[in-house]
Design a protein around this motif. Sequence first.
Motif, PDB file in Angstrom:
ATOM      1  N   PRO A   1       0.808  -1.218   0.000  1.00  0.00           N
ATOM      2  CA  PRO A   1       0.000   0.000   0.000  1.00  0.00           C
ATOM      3  C   PRO A   1       0.846   1.275   0.000  1.00  0.00           C
ATOM      4  O   PRO A   1       1.844   1.383   0.717  1.00  0.00           O
ATOM      5  N   GLY A   2       0.439   2.231  -0.825  1.00  0.00           N
ATOM      6  CA  GLY A   2       1.138   3.506  -0.917  1.00  0.00           C
ATOM      7  C   GLY A   2       2.422   3.397  -1.719  1.00  0.00           C
ATOM      8  O   GLY A   2       2.556   2.538  -2.596  1.00  0.00           O
ATOM      9  N   LYS A   3       3.353   4.304  -1.425  1.00  0.00           N
ATOM     10  CA  LYS A   3       4.673   4.304  -2.055  1.00  0.00           C
ATOM     11  C   LYS A   3       5.719   3.931  -1.013  1.00  0.00           C
ATOM     12  O   LYS A   3       5.540   4.225   0.174  1.00  0.00           O
ATOM     13  N   PRO A   4       6.819   3.321  -1.431  1.00  0.00           N
ATOM     14  CA  PRO A   4       7.867   2.989  -0.456  1.00  0.00           C
ATOM     15  C   PRO A   4       8.455   4.248   0.181  1.00  0.00           C
ATOM     16  O   PRO A   4       8.438   5.337  -0.409  1.00  0.00           O
ATOM     17  N   LEU A   5       8.987   4.067   1.366  1.00  0.00           N
ATOM     18  CA  LEU A   5       9.686   5.150   2.044  1.00  0.00           C
ATOM     19  C   LEU A   5      11.029   5.410   1.361  1.00  0.00           C
ATOM     20  O   LEU A   5      11.462   6.553   1.212  1.00  0.00           O
ATOM     21  N   TYR A   6      11.676   4.319   0.934  1.00  0.00           N
ATOM     22  CA  TYR A   6      12.970   4.385   0.246  1.00  0.00           C
ATOM     23  C   TYR A   6      13.031   3.337  -0.854  1.00  0.00           C
ATOM     24  O   TYR A   6      12.255   2.363  -0.850  1.00  0.00           O
ATOM     25  N   LEU A   7      13.983   3.523  -1.749  1.00  0.00           N
ATOM     26  CA  LEU A   7      14.423   2.466  -2.646  1.00  0.00           C
ATOM     27  C   LEU A   7      15.901   2.218  -2.346  1.00  0.00           C
ATOM     28  O   LEU A   7      16.710   3.152  -2.391  1.00  0.00           O
TER      29      LEU A   7
ATOM     30  N   THR B   1      22.522  -9.936 -13.944  1.00  0.00           N
ATOM     31  CA  THR B   1      21.704  -9.870 -15.161  1.00  0.00           C
ATOM     32  C   THR B   1      20.784  -8.656 -15.141  1.00  0.00           C
ATOM     33  O   THR B   1      20.420  -8.132 -16.183  1.00  0.00           O
ATOM     34  N   SER B   2      20.405  -8.195 -13.946  1.00  0.00           N
ATOM     35  CA  SER B   2      19.437  -7.109 -13.842  1.00  0.00           C
ATOM     36  C   SER B   2      20.075  -5.727 -13.824  1.00  0.00           C
ATOM     37  O   SER B   2      19.364  -4.731 -13.822  1.00  0.00           O
ATOM     38  N   GLY B   3      21.390  -5.631 -13.798  1.00  0.00           N
ATOM     39  CA  GLY B   3      22.020  -4.329 -13.643  1.00  0.00           C
ATOM     40  C   GLY B   3      21.711  -3.792 -12.255  1.00  0.00           C
ATOM     41  O   GLY B   3      21.652  -4.535 -11.279  1.00  0.00           O
ATOM     42  N   THR B   4      21.502  -2.482 -12.143  1.00  0.00           N
ATOM     43  CA  THR B   4      21.179  -1.889 -10.846  1.00  0.00           C
ATOM     44  C   THR B   4      19.769  -2.281 -10.434  1.00  0.00           C
ATOM     45  O   THR B   4      18.825  -2.190 -11.218  1.00  0.00           O
ATOM     46  N   LYS B   5      19.637  -2.735  -9.183  1.00  0.00           N
ATOM     47  CA  LYS B   5      18.335  -3.127  -8.657  1.00  0.00           C
ATOM     48  C   LYS B   5      17.846  -2.061  -7.679  1.00  0.00           C
ATOM     49  O   LYS B   5      18.640  -1.436  -6.977  1.00  0.00           O
ATOM     50  N   TYR B   6      16.533  -1.865  -7.637  1.00  0.00           N
ATOM     51  CA  TYR B   6      15.913  -0.902  -6.733  1.00  0.00           C
ATOM     52  C   TYR B   6      14.917  -1.666  -5.857  1.00  0.00           C
ATOM     53  O   TYR B   6      13.835  -2.044  -6.299  1.00  0.00           O
ATOM     54  N   ILE B   7      15.315  -1.904  -4.600  1.00  0.00           N
ATOM     55  CA  ILE B   7      14.510  -2.715  -3.690  1.00  0.00           C
ATOM     56  C   ILE B   7      13.701  -1.803  -2.771  1.00  0.00           C
ATOM     57  O   ILE B   7      14.269  -0.938  -2.089  1.00  0.00           O
ATOM     58  N   PRO B   8      12.377  -1.960  -2.722  1.00  0.00           N
ATOM     59  CA  PRO B   8      11.571  -1.075  -1.874  1.00  0.00           C
ATOM     60  C   PRO B   8      11.782  -1.331  -0.383  1.00  0.00           C
ATOM     61  O   PRO B   8      11.913  -2.472   0.061  1.00  0.00           O
ATOM     62  N   ILE B   9      11.835  -0.252   0.372  1.00  0.00           N
ATOM     63  CA  ILE B   9      11.789  -0.296   1.836  1.00  0.00           C
ATOM     64  C   ILE B   9      10.607   0.573   2.244  1.00  0.00           C
ATOM     65  O   ILE B   9      10.558   1.762   1.910  1.00  0.00           O
TER      66      ILE B   9
ATOM     67  N   SER C   1      19.585  -5.827   1.258  1.00  0.00           N
ATOM     68  CA  SER C   1      18.647  -4.765   0.895  1.00  0.00           C
ATOM     69  C   SER C   1      17.210  -5.243   1.051  1.00  0.00           C
ATOM     70  O   SER C   1      16.302  -4.453   1.330  1.00  0.00           O
ATOM     71  N   GLU C   2      16.998  -6.544   0.873  1.00  0.00           N
ATOM     72  CA  GLU C   2      15.645  -7.113   0.943  1.00  0.00           C
ATOM     73  C   GLU C   2      15.153  -7.299   2.371  1.00  0.00           C
ATOM     74  O   GLU C   2      13.966  -7.523   2.599  1.00  0.00           O
ATOM     75  N   GLY C   3      16.055  -7.249   3.350  1.00  0.00           N
ATOM     76  CA  GLY C   3      15.634  -7.421   4.735  1.00  0.00           C
ATOM     77  C   GLY C   3      16.798  -7.760   5.639  1.00  0.00           C
ATOM     78  O   GLY C   3      17.872  -8.163   5.183  1.00  0.00           O
ATOM     79  N   PHE C   4      16.587  -7.591   6.935  1.00  0.00           N
ATOM     80  CA  PHE C   4      17.566  -8.005   7.942  1.00  0.00           C
ATOM     81  C   PHE C   4      17.049  -9.332   8.490  1.00  0.00           C
ATOM     82  O   PHE C   4      16.006  -9.380   9.135  1.00  0.00           O
TER      83      PHE C   4
END
Length: 499
Positions: A90-96, A103-111, A274-277
């Motif tokens: 829901p909504g927009k992430p606080l950060y990327l 293969t994906s180059g730079t990745k942008y993972i939502p936080i 980046s995906e989680g602690f």
Amino acid sequence: MGVKALLSKPLAAYVHRKHQSWIDSPVEAQQTIFKNILNKAQHTRFGRDHGFSGIRSHADFVKAVPVRDYEGLKGYFTQVKQGEKDVLWPGKPLYLAKTSGTTSGTKYIPITRDSISNHIDGARDALLAYVYETGRSQFLDGKLIFLSGSPVLEEVGGIHTGRLSGIANHHVPGYLRTNQLPSYETNCIEDWETKLDQIIEETIDQNMTLISGIPPWVQMYFDKLIRQTGKPIKDIFPNFQLFVYGGVNFEPYRKKLFESVGKQVDSIELFPASEGFFAYQDKQNDSGLLLLLNSGIFYEFIPTEEFFNENPTRLTIGEVEVGVNYALVISSNAGLWGYSIGDTVKFTSVKPYKLIVSGRIKHFISAFGEHVIGEEVEKAMKLTMAKFTNVELIEFTVAPYVSQSHGASYHEWLVEFARAPHNLDAFAKELDEQLQKLNSYYYDLIKGNILKHLKITPLPAGTFREYMKSQGKLGGQNKVPRLSNDRKLADGLLEVSRK
């Protein structure tokens, strides 16, 4: 004892009691997370596309949501990056969190606002677990350094974006900010070598008590300090008490790092991404990392030999076994669903659930059908160095060398030694024998004369550093792959070594 050290003890006891409730009921804790995140995300684009409103069980979820990596979910990530709302959460992430991929180059993972606490509380609770177990809290009164990426954030789709370590820097608790080094201005320096020189200038005369970072970059910090002062780290920082690290297996670096320090110090291993602690070491005499089962992440585990199957077995926490290699898959309140993070883990205990990171699902060598994984090459090196106690290691990686002549192919180990073995052939022979013991496929290929015994190629001092610099990956959270199934990294290192 200062106020911070004193107050940390009741806080550590409180957090320990709080964690005990989910440690004692792990399956129930995970089921609660599962239901909560599905319910909250059912009206998102992903939730509607995958019928979240009709999912009642894990079996339903497996049917509705396939296992995918970043590339498989890239369409959704692109929408998030473009600033669209209610896509994965829901909504927009606080950060990327910006991280480099292959293969994906730079990745942008939502936080998200819901998931940021997972990253911040995980690191905090690791320190408090240490305080609770050992009673040692004096490090909180000294200076603390976190060797990390720049905290400078850019905007992508109206979302603050940067490296995870830089994002985390904005959330260091206020009571620790006065202890934290380096300065914000120094942390913002992008060039690693320039930044390191400035870090040394700011810390060399300080009461450093905690040092944190990825081991090879911490070692570079120590090496420069020692060259500049002519003293071991224990004499530069006599109150240095705690080393906190993560991101790579510490074992290949342990000997040299502690020799640089000149004394044993306590250490804590973390399992952040980046995906989680995901986990942290909560006992000094136990290398297993406590898996965080009540932190907004629902875990699935795929036996590694099934990972590339069309319909692999997806186990939940109550179904895993000790000693089995699993690919780690997560669904979380960051809006990641059936997401393969690329790491493999192996449980060391199920009461409580503790694991080690055993490698990367895509970091392997199987050019000849040997299926050698990162855990095996690192263990082979550790066992070999235990027999050659004079040897000191800086860095290494392994790649296949494929020959067109039968029986002439081999594994090439590209190694940068701080102190090379007196007899490199004997060292290589022992290393080869250890790997044969650890991997039966490799043993069969050697005995069947399909492969030659491994070859060690010593690299000049600074080769790995110069290669990483040439790739724009010097310092911060960047890591050298331990092994690969092609020659790209190996050939790049050899090219740098010849300059």
